[in-house]
Design an enzyme around this catalytic site. Structure first.
Site, mmCIF file in Angstrom:
data_model
loop_
_atom_site.group_PDB
_atom_site.id
_atom_site.type_symbol
_atom_site.label_atom_id
_atom_site.label_comp_id
_atom_site.label_asym_id
_atom_site.label_seq_id
_atom_site.Cartn_x
_atom_site.Cartn_y
_atom_site.Cartn_z
ATOM 1 N N LYS A 1 0.848 -1.191 0.000
ATOM 2 C CA LYS A 1 0.000 0.000 0.000
ATOM 3 C C LYS A 1 0.880 1.237 0.000
ATOM 4 O O LYS A 1 1.449 1.611 1.030
ATOM 5 C CB LYS A 1 -0.916 0.056 1.225
ATOM 6 C CG LYS A 1 -2.011 1.139 1.085
ATOM 7 C CD LYS A 1 -2.539 1.650 2.415
ATOM 8 C CE LYS A 1 -1.825 2.895 2.880
ATOM 9 N NZ LYS A 1 -2.014 4.072 1.990
ATOM 10 N N GLU B 1 9.707 1.903 10.875
ATOM 11 C CA GLU B 1 10.638 3.023 10.806
ATOM 12 C C GLU B 1 9.817 4.298 10.759
ATOM 13 O O GLU B 1 8.975 4.463 9.875
ATOM 14 C CB GLU B 1 11.555 2.891 9.591
ATOM 15 C CG GLU B 1 12.497 1.693 9.671
ATOM 16 C CD GLU B 1 13.380 1.672 10.903
ATOM 17 O OE1 GLU B 1 13.617 2.751 11.491
ATOM 18 O OE2 GLU B 1 13.820 0.584 11.306
ATOM 19 N N CYS C 1 12.721 11.803 6.886
ATOM 20 C CA CYS C 1 12.759 11.406 8.294
ATOM 21 C C CYS C 1 14.136 11.626 8.893
ATOM 22 O O CYS C 1 14.276 11.736 10.114
ATOM 23 C CB CYS C 1 12.312 9.964 8.455
ATOM 24 S SG CYS C 1 13.258 8.786 7.469
ATOM 25 N N GLU D 1 8.804 16.723 15.735
ATOM 26 C CA GLU D 1 9.173 16.626 14.320
ATOM 27 C C GLU D 1 8.402 17.649 13.501
ATOM 28 O O GLU D 1 7.181 17.743 13.573
ATOM 29 C CB GLU D 1 8.888 15.220 13.793
ATOM 30 C CG GLU D 1 9.352 15.029 12.366
ATOM 31 C CD GLU D 1 9.191 13.604 11.876
ATOM 32 O OE1 GLU D 1 10.083 13.128 11.154
ATOM 33 O OE2 GLU D 1 8.176 12.971 12.227
#
Length: 482
Positions: free
Chosen positions: A175, A250, A284, A383
């Protein structure tokens, strides 16, 4: 008018049962529809899992070098389509042409790398304690694996999950993120063209609440690999481990670069700028904190502000930094800029949405630098998935390391220093899965492990290199008395 792309299930291109589609627009010009994809349901995802489960034995029983031949051909097909896929990636995700081309090349290299690895797979022979005995291990595929991938590296991350999974003999359901599914779709097209066993790879586009949840919870799925935000990743982890599936997560990062007093400040500014503003900060591993020794702080601030101001923003096919991928991502970045100002950080560069001309419709934000940031501010802890850098002054190495580790994430970290004692201490003491010395936090080699600590990862299995194969195989130990 954009083409409508179908799902790929059981070796066939099929239309979703919902009959619904979703348009993907160009983030540099959101009035332009780039491509259209299926808006699939949980039932469509379940069909894909069934197809994978039915094909798992046939693909797993295919000799590994033959599986490698398929992967090698996929790499060749992607190479032939490199320019086309580079343009698609830029149009769907917003990366610059250079960044997109580099990412497509990474996918090509990954398929070629794992194609070669298939000739070394099988297990290990060990010395038995007794005579007339063979003692060895046999590596077998896990079975059916669900891969859930993000939009920010829409061809590299699907490649580094699919290639080792298929090399090891697993059947795959994928996906991709709905924001930019085209490059992953192209990989599956290449697999189809290369003649992969029907059902060994399946692709379903649609919302995470439907497709992603089914892929994480379906009883016929044996393992789940996810890359994305920590919030979603932790939810997927809980779903997948309810029935003890093997999981690999992750997730996010709050990546620092330490700039010490022995550093060449101009070099340090180049390193930090590349890590903070490359790919529009949508990585990331992007550098979001510069932790700077007070003796070089003012000089570093001047240098990094100059570099931020010099970046030429615009559509990725012509400029140095492209737009953010969606309006919601842009709004999230602008919200953090407001929060940082409200908390007392000093805006030293950028911080605005540029207007007029080429910026009229796209999701652009200026490269942004905040100075005098305190370690407990949200801009220093959370973040921000955009080109925003927090610069934090520290008195010495000990304080720098303390600030570095004082976040919930631990993905990538770097230090710019010419002091070998500091460098060696940093390698030992930093809480991060990727450690860089005099390099940006971004940028990865494909043949070494990748993964994080703390809330950046499930801390279960690493990706890429030999570690990437470990997740997709399970060992039997054979004691053979003859």
């Amino acid at each position: 008018m954009a083409d409508t792309h179908q799902n790929y299930v059981g070796g066939e291109w099929v239309t979703a049962s919902t009959g619904e589609t979703v348009d993907v627009v160009n983030p540099a010009n959101p009035t332009e529809v780039v491509t259209t994809y299926q808006e699939s349901s949980a039932a469509d995802a379940a069909d894909a899992v069934d197809a994978a489960a039915d094909a798992a034995d046939a693909w797993g029983d295919t000799p590994a070098p033959q599986r490698g031949d398929v992967l090698r051909e996929v790499g060749d097909i992607l190479a032939d389509r490199k320019e086309e896929l580079t343009e698609l990636l830029t149009d769907e995700e917003g990366k610059t042409h250079a960044e997109a081309g580099g990412e497509v090349q990474r996918a090509i290299d990954i398929f070629h790398y794992y194609a070669g690895k298939t000739r070394d797979m099988g297990g290990d022979v060990k010395s038995p304690s007794g005579s007339n005995t063979n003692l060895y291990t046999v590596d077998e595929p896990v079975g059916v694996v669900s891969l859930i991938t993000p939009w920010n590296y829409p061809i590299a991350i699907p490649a580094w999950k699919m290639a080792p999974a298929l090399a090891a003999g697993n059947a795959v359901v994928l996906k991709p993120a709905s924001v930019a599914p085209g490059p992953a779709h192209a990989i599956v097209e290449a697999l189809d063209e290369a003649g992969i066993t029907d059902g060994a790879v399946n692709l379903v586009t649609g919302p995470g609440s439907e497709v992603g949840t089914e892929f994480a919870t379906n009883d016929r799925v044996d393992a789940v690999s996810f890359t994305g935000s920590s919030q979603v990743g932790n939810m997927v982890y809980d779903q997948a481990t309810d029935d003890q599936k093997r999981v690999q997560m992750e997730m996010g990062g709050k990546n620092p670069t330490l700039v010490m007093d022995s550093a060449d400040v101009e070099d340090a500014a180049d390193i930090v700028a590349g890590g903070a503003f490359g790919v529009t900060g949508q990585a990331c591993t992007a550098t979001s904190r510069a932790i700077v020794h007070e003796d070089v702080y003012d000089e570093f601030v001047d240098a990094i502000v100059e570099r931020a101001a010099d970046i030429d923003i615009g559509p990725g096919d012509e400029y140095e930094m492209g737009p953010q991928v969606t309006e919601s991502e842009l709004e999230g970045t602008l919200e953090y800029i407001d929060i940082a100002a409200d908390e007392g950080a000093a805006l030293a560069a950028g911080g605005e949405r540029p207007e007029g001309g080429r910026f009229e419709d796209g999701f652009y934000v200026e490269p942004t630098v905040f100075t005098d940031v305190e370690r407990d501010m949200r801009i220093a802890q959370e973040e921000v998935f955009g080109p925003v850098l927090a610069v934090i002054p520290v008195a010495d190495y000990e304080e720098a390391l303390d600030v570095c580790n004082d976040v919930e994430y631990g993905l990538a970290a770097s230090i710019v220093s010419n002091d070998h004692s500091e460098i060696n201490r940093f390698k030992r003491d930093v809480e991060a899965g990727v450690v860089k010395i005099n390099e940006a936090t971004t940028g990865l080699e494909l043949h070494v492990p990748f993964g994080g600590f703390k809330n950046s990862s499930s801390e279960t299995w690493r990706e890429q290199g030999d570690a990437g194969l470990d997740f997709y195989t399970i060992s039997k130990t054979v004691y053979e008395n003859y």
